[in-house]
Design an enzyme around this catalytic site. Structure first.
Site, PDB file in Angstrom:
ATOM      1  N   GLU A 100       1.116  -1.533   0.075  1.00  0.00           N
ATOM      2  CA  GLU A 100      -0.035  -0.225   0.084  1.00  0.00           C
ATOM      3  C   GLU A 100       1.426   1.291   0.181  1.00  0.00           C
ATOM      4  OE1 GLU A 100      -3.090   2.227   2.593  1.00  0.00           O
ATOM      5  OE2 GLU A 100      -2.932  -0.533   2.829  1.00  0.00           O
ATOM      6  N   GLU A 104      -3.347  10.622   3.541  1.00  0.00           N
ATOM      7  CA  GLU A 104      -4.363  10.324   3.540  1.00  0.00           C
ATOM      8  C   GLU A 104      -4.957  11.856   4.308  1.00  0.00           C
ATOM      9  OE1 GLU A 104      -5.541   6.735   6.066  1.00  0.00           O
ATOM     10  OE2 GLU A 104      -4.564   7.130   7.201  1.00  0.00           O
ATOM     11  N   HIS A 117      -0.424  12.847   5.533  1.00  0.00           N
ATOM     12  CA  HIS A 117      -0.182  11.498   6.070  1.00  0.00           C
ATOM     13  C   HIS A 117      -0.082  10.822   4.777  1.00  0.00           C
ATOM     14  CE1 HIS A 117       0.278   8.081   8.862  1.00  0.00           C
ATOM     15  NE2 HIS A 117      -0.638   7.230   8.086  1.00  0.00           N
ATOM     16  N   THR A 118       1.471  10.681   5.462  1.00  0.00           N
ATOM     17  CA  THR A 118       1.875   8.965   3.897  1.00  0.00           C
ATOM     18  C   THR A 118       2.253   8.444   4.655  1.00  0.00           C
ATOM     19  OG1 THR A 118       3.895  10.311   4.118  1.00  0.00           O
ATOM     20  CG2 THR A 118       2.601  11.472   2.388  1.00  0.00           C
ATOM     21  N   ASN A 119       2.180   6.807   3.966  1.00  0.00           N
ATOM     22  CA  ASN A 119       2.616   5.328   4.590  1.00  0.00           C
ATOM     23  C   ASN A 119       3.024   4.831   3.419  1.00  0.00           C
ATOM     24  OD1 ASN A 119       3.458   3.876   6.670  1.00  0.00           O
ATOM     25  ND2 ASN A 119       1.074   3.489   8.098  1.00  0.00           N
ATOM     26  N   ASP A 127       3.916   1.073   9.312  1.00  0.00           N
ATOM     27  CA  ASP A 127       4.945   2.085  10.331  1.00  0.00           C
ATOM     28  C   ASP A 127       5.994   3.293   9.814  1.00  0.00           C
ATOM     29  OD1 ASP A 127       3.470   0.490  12.869  1.00  0.00           O
ATOM     30  OD2 ASP A 127       4.469  -0.512  12.545  1.00  0.00           O
ATOM     31  N   GLU A 129       5.295   6.125   8.538  1.00  0.00           N
ATOM     32  CA  GLU A 129       4.562   7.443   8.185  1.00  0.00           C
ATOM     33  C   GLU A 129       5.224   8.825   8.407  1.00  0.00           C
ATOM     34  OE1 GLU A 129       4.354   5.514  11.158  1.00  0.00           O
ATOM     35  OE2 GLU A 129       1.756   4.611  11.267  1.00  0.00           O
ATOM     36  N   TRP A 194      -8.858   9.013  15.900  1.00  0.00           N
ATOM     37  CA  TRP A 194      -8.238   9.516  15.975  1.00  0.00           C
ATOM     38  C   TRP A 194      -7.574  10.614  14.744  1.00  0.00           C
ATOM     39  CZ3 TRP A 194      -5.507   8.497  11.705  1.00  0.00           C
ATOM     40  CH2 TRP A 194      -6.368   8.325  10.321  1.00  0.00           C
ATOM     41  N   ARG A 274       9.801   5.298  19.939  1.00  0.00           N
ATOM     42  CA  ARG A 274       8.767   4.300  18.855  1.00  0.00           C
ATOM     43  C   ARG A 274       9.536   3.289  18.852  1.00  0.00           C
ATOM     44  NH1 ARG A 274       4.990   5.783  13.246  1.00  0.00           N
ATOM     45  NH2 ARG A 274       4.522   3.676  12.879  1.00  0.00           N
TER      46      ARG A 274
END
Length: 286
Positions: A100, A104, A117-119, A127, A129, A194, A274
């Protein structure tokens, strides 16, 4: 007049069929997949709108599947108080170990900027982002959001300005999406748990319906039909200027640095808390 050989004509024709390059028509090239009438195609297929109310959002997908490509979409996002809403535009393969590539757009209160938001997911693992604020109002007009995906890299761009690059670093143990065909998807949905300030700001349903508008869908891609790609033996060695071999030149790198220095608000590669066992390999290589 100079004579053109038959073989030259054949090669040119074959090259023209290898890569699908289409200014798409929504009526012909996408299907609205959910929303019970909340997605609409108008203007003879040139305009698509998605809407969201308390009962449901809506979404659509491309009819074509791609294994590498450059996909452009012009989007005008939900105006006003869009808190709690998410407009998603992405490429995705099916299955539990999917690939993917995400844009977003996380809504916000009136007057506050959207979060972009990118991923990148490979074999079901994300994970990765990176988040940005935009340097313009994405609700007042259409802006072009592009995904360039070739065997060597993924480049996210906004109005032709690169904002993020994810390189193929398989040689260093980092997974890269290159084997699973993906469709283009887009949706408008409620994510108030969220999306805005970590879920502190909820959706104001008195402002519904919320609407996002789309035009200018363009697909320049290797289309997969019945498991066969229209670009056989892709190695990333496209013709000069082709997206198949495209990389960021010095100007593109400078533009991306400008965006990341001034508008990036989160980068997983700098979030050591993280990843207590160490940052992902691609972060260390970069």
């Amino acid at each position: 007049m100079a004579m053109i050989s038959y073989s030259t004509i054949v090669v040119a024709l074959l090259a023209s069929f290898m890569i699908c390059s289409v200014s798409a028509n929504f009526q012909r090239d996408v299907e609205i997949t959910w929303g019970d009438g909340r997605g609409q195609i108008t203007n003879n297929g040139d305009l698509l709108t998605l809407s969201l109310d308390k009962a449901s959002g809506s979404g659509f997908q491309s009819k074509n599947e791609y294994l590498f490509g450059k996909i452009d979409m012009q989007i005008k996002l939900v105006a006003g108080n869009s808190a709690g809403t998410v407009t998603a535009y992405y490429l995705k393969s099916p299955g539990s170990t999917w690939d993917e590539i995400d844009f977003e757009f996380l809504g916000n209160l009136s007057g506050d900027p959207y979060t972009l938001h990118t991923n990148v997911f490979t074999q079901g693992k994300g994970d990765r982002e990176q988040q940005f604020k935009l340097w313009f109002d994405p609700t007042s007009d259409f802006h072009t959001y592009s995904i360039l995906w070739n065997p060597q890299r993924i480049i996210f761009s906004v109005d032709g300005t690169p904002i993020r690059e994810f390189k193929n670093m398989e040689s260093q143990g980092t997974l890269f999406p290159k084997n699973q065909p993906m469709r283009m998807y887009s949706s408008l949905w409620n994510a108030e748990e969220w999306a805005t300030r970590g879920g502190l700001v909820k959706t104001d349903w008195s402002k519904a319906p919320f609407t996002a508008s789309y035009r200018g869908f363009n697909e320049e891609a290797c289309v997969v039909i019945n498991g066969q790609s229209s670009c056989p033996n892709v190695s990333g060695q496209g013709s000069t200027g082709s997206w198949l071999s495209q990389e960021l030149d010095s100007t593109g790198q400078e533009q991306m640095r400008w965006v990341q220095n001034n508008y990036m608000i989160y980068n997983y590669c700098t979030d050591a808390k993280r990843f207590p066992q160490g940052l992902p390999r691609e972060c260390l290589a970069a």
